[in-house]
Enzyme design. Structure first.
Site, short mmCIF file in Angstrom:
data_model
loop_
_atom_site.label_atom_id
_atom_site.label_comp_id
_atom_site.label_asym_id
_atom_site.label_seq_id
_atom_site.Cartn_x
_atom_site.Cartn_y
_atom_site.Cartn_z
N ASN A 12 0.87 -1.19 0.00
CA ASN A 12 0.00 0.00 0.00
C ASN A 12 0.90 1.23 0.00
O ASN A 12 1.48 1.57 1.03
CB ASN A 12 -0.90 -0.03 1.24
N TRP A 13 0.99 1.87 -1.15
CA TRP A 13 1.90 3.02 -1.28
C TRP A 13 1.35 4.27 -0.58
O TRP A 13 2.06 5.27 -0.46
CB TRP A 13 2.15 3.33 -2.75
N LYS A 14 0.09 4.23 -0.19
CA LYS A 14 -0.56 5.40 0.43
C LYS A 14 -0.36 6.62 -0.49
O LYS A 14 -0.42 6.46 -1.71
CB LYS A 14 -0.02 5.62 1.84
N HIS A 100 -9.48 1.55 5.20
CA HIS A 100 -8.17 1.77 5.85
C HIS A 100 -8.35 2.75 7.01
O HIS A 100 -9.13 3.70 6.92
CB HIS A 100 -7.15 2.30 4.85
N GLU A 170 -5.13 -4.47 10.90
CA GLU A 170 -4.13 -3.41 11.00
C GLU A 170 -4.36 -2.62 12.29
O GLU A 170 -5.14 -1.65 12.30
CB GLU A 170 -4.24 -2.46 9.80
N GLY A 176 3.03 2.45 10.74
CA GLY A 176 4.01 3.51 10.52
C GLY A 176 4.79 3.89 11.77
O GLY A 176 5.44 4.93 11.80
N SER A 216 3.79 -1.89 10.28
CA SER A 216 5.25 -1.96 10.44
C SER A 216 5.84 -3.34 10.10
O SER A 216 6.79 -3.79 10.72
CB SER A 216 5.67 -1.54 11.86
N GLY A 237 2.96 -0.97 4.26
CA GLY A 237 3.05 0.44 3.91
C GLY A 237 4.48 0.82 3.61
O GLY A 237 4.99 0.64 2.51
N GLY A 238 5.17 1.35 4.61
CA GLY A 238 6.53 1.89 4.45
C GLY A 238 7.47 1.00 3.67
O GLY A 238 8.13 1.44 2.72
P1 13P Z 1 3.24 0.48 7.62
O1 13P Z 1 3.72 -0.84 7.04
O2 13P Z 1 3.98 1.67 7.10
O3 13P Z 1 3.15 0.44 9.11
O4 13P Z 1 1.74 0.66 7.09
C1 13P Z 1 0.81 -0.34 7.29
C2 13P Z 1 -0.43 0.02 6.55
O5 13P Z 1 -1.18 0.90 6.97
C3 13P Z 1 -0.70 -0.67 5.29
O6 13P Z 1 -1.99 -0.42 4.83
#
Ligand code: 13P
Length: 264
Positions: A12-14, A100, A170, A176, A216, A237-238
Site C-alpha cells: 500500500n503506497w498510500k 483503511h 491493522e 508507521g 510496520s 506500507g513503508g
Molecule cells: P506500515 O507498514 O507503514 O506500518 O503501514 C501499514 C499500513 O497501513 C498498510 O496499509
C-alpha cells in the site's frame, strides 16, 4: 494452520511517491526484482489513483496485480473527489483496499465501508477490508472494536462473495510506528477474527477467507509473523516503498509457504 490458498502480499503506497515519474521508477524496480514464477504467493501494489492506469502498462511480466486504495459506492454522478469501482476495474485493477484506518480517521463509517465492499464485489474486484483498534487496553475492549468493524463489514456478504473478501488486521498503533504487534498478539487476533467470521458466515466460509496483517511489517519480522502469527499475508506500507525490501518480504513468504506445503 494455514489454508491451501496462496499467501497475499500487498504493497500500500498510500500517498507516495510524489510524481508519476517516481512511481514508474519504483514500480519498475519492483518488477525487475520480482521472481518470475511464484507458486504460493500473490503480489499486489496499491498506488495512488492517478498512477494506476500508467503502471498497468509497465507490468509487462504480469507478476503483480494492481489495487486501488479505495472506492466510493455510488456508480456515477455528482461526487467530487470520488472514484467508483467501475472506474477502478476499467484500468485493470483487481483489488481494492477498503476501510483503511487513515480513511476511517477522516470519517469513513462502518456503514459506508459495507457499501463500498458491495460496490467493489459487484464489479468483480477483491476487497481488502481493513479492521483494527486505535489502541490496546488492559480490559481487552479492543477485541470489541475489531468485532464491531468486522460484523458491519461482512454482514451483507453472500456465500460466493467470501472468496473475494480479504480481512486485513491493522492495529492503528502499529501503523508507521515501527511498533509491530507481536506474532503472538497477531495470532490471537487472527483466531478472534475467524471466530467472529464463523459466527456471521459459518465456519467453512470463515476459514476459507484470508486474514492478513498490516503494521510496520518489514523484512526482519515477516518470517515470524507468518510462522507464529499464522497470517495469510501482509498489507505493507513503508517497506513497500523500498523495492528491494518489498521483494525480500515476497521471497520470505514464498519460502515459508513452500515449506509448509511440503509438510502436508
Ligand atoms: P506500515 O507498514 O507503514 O506500518 O503501514 C501499514 C499500513 O497501513 C498498510 O496499509
Amino acid at each position: 494452520m494455514h489454508q491451501h490458498f496462496p499467501l497475499l502480499i500487498v504493497g500500500n503506497w498510500k500517498m507516495n511517491p510524489a510524481t508519476v515519474t517516481q512511481a514508474r521508477k519504483l514500480f519498475q524496480a519492483i518488477v525487475e526484482r520480482m521472481p518470475l514464477h511464484l507458486q504460493r504467493v500473490l503480489t499486489v501494489i496499491a498506488p495512488p489513483f492517478p498512477f494506476l492506469a500508467d503502471l498497468r502498462s509497465l507490468n509487462t511480466k504480469d507478476t503483480l496485480s494492481l489495487a486501488a486504495q479505495g472506492v466510493y459506492f455510488e456508480a456515477l454522478g455528482a461526487h467530487t473527489g470520488e472514484v467508483s469501482a467501475t472506474m477502478v476495474k476499467s484500468v485493470s485493477a483487481k483489488y481494492v483496499i477498503i476501510g483503511h484506518s487513515e480513511q476511517r480517521a477522516k470519517g469513513l463509517s462502518d456503514e459506508e465501508v459495507a457499501k463500498d465492499i458491495q460496490a467493489a464485489l459487484a464489479q468483480g474486484l477483491t476487497a481488502i477490508v481493513c479492521v483494527g483498534e486505535l489502541m490496546r487496553d488492559a480490559g481487552g475492549n479492543y477485541f470489541g472494536v475489531v468485532e464491531g468493524q468486522l460484523r458491519a463489514a461482512v454482514a451483507g456478504l453472500t456465500a460466493k462473495d467470501t472468496a473475494r473478501v480479504v480481512i486485513a488486521y491493522e492495529p492503528v498503533w502499529a501503523i508507521g510506528t515501527g511498533n509491530t504487534a507481536t506474532a503472538a498478539e497477531v495470532h490471537e487476533m487472527k483466531l478472534f477474527i475467524q471466530k467472529v467470521l464463523a459466527d456471521v458466515l459459518g465456519r467453512e466460509r470463515a476459514t476459507a477467507m484470508r486474514i492478513v496483517y498490516g503494521g510496520s511489517t518489514n523484512k526482519k519480522n515477516a518470517k515470524e509473523l507468518l510462522e507464529v502469527g499464522l497470517v495469510d499475508g501482509f498489507l505493507i506500507g513503508g517497506a513497500s516503498l523500498r523495492a528491494a525490501e518489498f521483494v525480500t518480504i515476497v521471497r520470505i513468504a514464498e519460502t515459508y509457504a513452500k515449506g509448509i506445503a511440503k509438510t502436508r
